[in-house]
Design a protein around this motif. Structure first.
Motif, mmCIF file in Angstrom:
data_model
loop_
_atom_site.group_PDB
_atom_site.id
_atom_site.type_symbol
_atom_site.label_atom_id
_atom_site.label_comp_id
_atom_site.label_asym_id
_atom_site.label_seq_id
_atom_site.Cartn_x
_atom_site.Cartn_y
_atom_site.Cartn_z
ATOM 1 N N VAL A 61 0.868 -1.174 0.000
ATOM 2 C CA VAL A 61 0.000 0.000 0.000
ATOM 3 C C VAL A 61 0.904 1.222 0.000
ATOM 4 C CG1 VAL A 61 -1.896 1.195 1.151
ATOM 5 C CG2 VAL A 61 -1.701 -1.288 1.341
ATOM 6 N N ASN A 62 0.618 2.197 -0.867
ATOM 7 C CA ASN A 62 1.557 3.304 -1.035
ATOM 8 C C ASN A 62 0.816 4.621 -1.253
ATOM 9 O OD1 ASN A 62 0.789 3.198 -3.835
ATOM 10 N ND2 ASN A 62 2.273 1.539 -4.119
ATOM 11 N N GLY A 63 1.515 5.581 -1.865
ATOM 12 C CA GLY A 63 0.947 6.907 -2.045
ATOM 13 C C GLY A 63 -0.240 6.967 -2.982
ATOM 14 N N ASN A 64 -0.499 5.883 -3.715
ATOM 15 C CA ASN A 64 -1.707 5.834 -4.534
ATOM 16 C C ASN A 64 -2.954 5.664 -3.670
ATOM 17 O OD1 ASN A 64 -0.376 5.988 -7.112
ATOM 18 N ND2 ASN A 64 0.324 3.894 -6.771
ATOM 19 N N THR A 65 -2.742 5.232 -2.424
ATOM 20 C CA THR A 65 -3.845 5.064 -1.474
ATOM 21 C C THR A 65 -3.744 6.048 -0.316
ATOM 22 O OG1 THR A 65 -3.994 2.699 -1.991
ATOM 23 C CG2 THR A 65 -4.994 3.435 0.076
ATOM 24 N N TYR A 66 -2.536 6.156 0.246
ATOM 25 C CA TYR A 66 -2.313 7.028 1.393
ATOM 26 C C TYR A 66 -2.126 8.482 0.978
ATOM 27 C CZ TYR A 66 -1.009 2.901 4.249
ATOM 28 O OH TYR A 66 -0.990 1.721 4.930
ATOM 29 N N THR A 67 -2.374 9.391 1.926
ATOM 30 C CA THR A 67 -1.858 10.758 1.868
ATOM 31 C C THR A 67 -0.802 10.855 2.956
ATOM 32 O OG1 THR A 67 -3.931 11.722 1.072
ATOM 33 C CG2 THR A 67 -2.372 13.208 2.140
ATOM 34 N N TYR A 68 0.442 11.068 2.577
ATOM 35 C CA TYR A 68 1.522 11.120 3.555
ATOM 36 C C TYR A 68 1.499 12.461 4.293
ATOM 37 C CZ TYR A 68 3.353 7.068 1.027
ATOM 38 O OH TYR A 68 3.510 5.837 0.442
ATOM 39 N N LEU A 69 1.750 12.401 5.597
ATOM 40 C CA LEU A 69 1.661 13.584 6.452
ATOM 41 C C LEU A 69 3.020 13.936 7.041
ATOM 42 C CD1 LEU A 69 -1.563 12.648 8.484
ATOM 43 C CD2 LEU A 69 -1.421 13.836 6.276
ATOM 44 N N LEU A 70 3.233 15.224 7.272
ATOM 45 C CA LEU A 70 4.393 15.712 8.000
ATOM 46 C C LEU A 70 3.872 16.540 9.172
ATOM 47 C CD1 LEU A 70 7.678 17.138 6.515
ATOM 48 C CD2 LEU A 70 6.601 18.208 8.489
ATOM 49 N N ASN A 71 4.131 16.067 10.384
ATOM 50 C CA ASN A 71 3.574 16.702 11.589
ATOM 51 C C ASN A 71 2.065 16.896 11.474
ATOM 52 O OD1 ASN A 71 5.974 16.770 12.949
ATOM 53 N ND2 ASN A 71 6.328 18.956 12.727
ATOM 54 N N GLY A 72 1.399 15.898 10.897
ATOM 55 C CA GLY A 72 -0.057 15.921 10.798
ATOM 56 C C GLY A 72 -0.610 16.693 9.624
ATOM 57 N N ALA A 73 0.248 17.296 8.808
ATOM 58 C CA ALA A 73 -0.218 18.110 7.681
ATOM 59 C C ALA A 73 0.044 17.398 6.361
ATOM 60 C CB ALA A 73 0.475 19.469 7.679
ATOM 61 N N ALA A 74 -0.957 17.399 5.483
ATOM 62 C CA ALA A 74 -0.787 16.876 4.130
ATOM 63 C C ALA A 74 0.130 17.811 3.343
ATOM 64 C CB ALA A 74 -2.147 16.765 3.449
ATOM 65 N N PRO A 75 0.665 17.349 2.208
ATOM 66 C CA PRO A 75 1.550 18.225 1.426
ATOM 67 C C PRO A 75 0.951 19.593 1.123
ATOM 68 C CG PRO A 75 1.702 15.988 0.601
ATOM 69 C CD PRO A 75 0.613 15.979 1.637
ATOM 70 N N ALA A 76 -0.331 19.629 0.790
ATOM 71 C CA ALA A 76 -0.962 20.915 0.480
ATOM 72 C C ALA A 76 -1.112 21.791 1.717
ATOM 73 C CB ALA A 76 -2.334 20.686 -0.157
ATOM 74 N N HIS A 120 4.634 11.685 -1.495
ATOM 75 C CA HIS A 120 5.602 12.340 -0.623
ATOM 76 C C HIS A 120 4.897 13.105 0.485
ATOM 77 C CE1 HIS A 120 4.567 15.556 -3.535
ATOM 78 N NE2 HIS A 120 4.725 16.369 -2.497
ATOM 79 N N ALA A 121 5.659 13.333 1.541
ATOM 80 C CA ALA A 121 5.279 14.309 2.561
ATOM 81 C C ALA A 121 6.183 15.513 2.362
ATOM 82 C CB ALA A 121 5.466 13.729 3.958
ATOM 83 N N ARG A 122 5.682 16.687 2.734
ATOM 84 C CA ARG A 122 6.545 17.866 2.588
ATOM 85 C C ARG A 122 6.109 18.950 3.549
ATOM 86 N NH1 ARG A 122 5.180 23.360 0.266
ATOM 87 N NH2 ARG A 122 3.028 23.121 -0.426
ATOM 88 N N GLY A 123 7.088 19.764 3.905
ATOM 89 C CA GLY A 123 6.845 20.932 4.733
ATOM 90 C C GLY A 123 7.821 22.011 4.313
#
Length: 235
Positions: A4-19, A104-107
């Motif tokens: 299971v990968n980013g096609n299913t998940y939304t990766y978070l950084l400190n609880g925040a989505a990339p957007a 990806h996750a990003r901040g």
């Protein structure tokens, strides 16, 4: 590389989505300590901050001799402490792509809220090789010795023949060990599904998708504790 990968998940950084653009503030020229913790259930991330060198000073809570890198891979439940000294621009992207390059996750590190830097594209999707799975010896297989078996041209309905010879009686199985002796048998062989044919420590290997990418990537061989090993034995 992951079920299971980013096609299913939304990766978070400190609880925040990339957007959501989680932002940490800094003052130009100051030294900032960042602690990266991989809290995922199964995903490995490759982390970098384009435009900034990262000096790794601790791994899993243990102080190490500082190592300066462009990028590091962080496995599930691992922790890395890194020092950065942002200067010369107002915003930097913290970019953590999964090792399958599906998301990806990003901040952002910035001098004030509301800023963001360019988000880099994902690296090319890596392909798992036989060597990555401990079967590097397959490259030594003598395919030319696979004769002496079934002549496909003589099979009913295939009179035209394809010239293929599927025999395996002459295969040089010894060549499949890639110069290394096969692992000795231990216990009941019926309980073993598969044995790696060409194992090696690979502590200095950056990992799948990180080799020869033009960036300095942290490896496990770079990690040297600042205290003596209490065990005392050679690794």
């Amino acid at each position: 590389l992951s079920d299971v990968n980013g096609n299913t998940y939304t990766y978070l950084l400190n609880g925040a989505a990339p957007a959501g653009n989680w932002t940490g503030l800094f003052r130009p020229g100051e030294k900032v300590l960042l602690r990266f913790i991989n809290g995922s259930a199964m995903t490995y991330f490759d982390v970098r901050i384009p435009g900034l060198k990262m000096t790794v000073v601790a791994a899993d809570g243990q102080y190490i001799h500082p190592v300066t890198v462009d990028e590091f891979r962080i496995a599930v439940a691992e922790t890395f402490d890194v020092l950065v000294e942002p200067a010369g621009q107002d915003a930097y992207t913290i970019f953590a792509q999964d090792n399958g390059r599906t998301g990806h996750a990003r901040g952002t590190l910035a001098v004030r809220e509301g800023l963001q830097a360019e988000v880099p594209p994902h690296d090319p999707r890596p392909l798992l090789t036989m060597d990555d799975m401990g079967h590097g010896g397959m490259s030594g297989m003598d395919h030319g010795a696979m004769g002496g078996g079934h002549d496909m041209s003589k099979m009913k309905g295939m009179e035209g023949g394809c010239g293929a010879n599927m025999g395996m009686a002459g295969m040089d199985h010894g060549a499949m060990q890639h110069g290394a002796a096969a692992a000795p048998a231990k216990g009941d062989e019926r309980l073993i599904d598969m044995r790696a044919m060409a194992t090696s420590p690979k502590l200095d290997d950056p990992g799948i998708g990180l080799r020869n990418n033009g960036r300095k990537v942290l490896t496990y061989s770079d990690l040297r504790s600042v205290f003596d090993d209490p065990d005392g034995r050679e690794p």
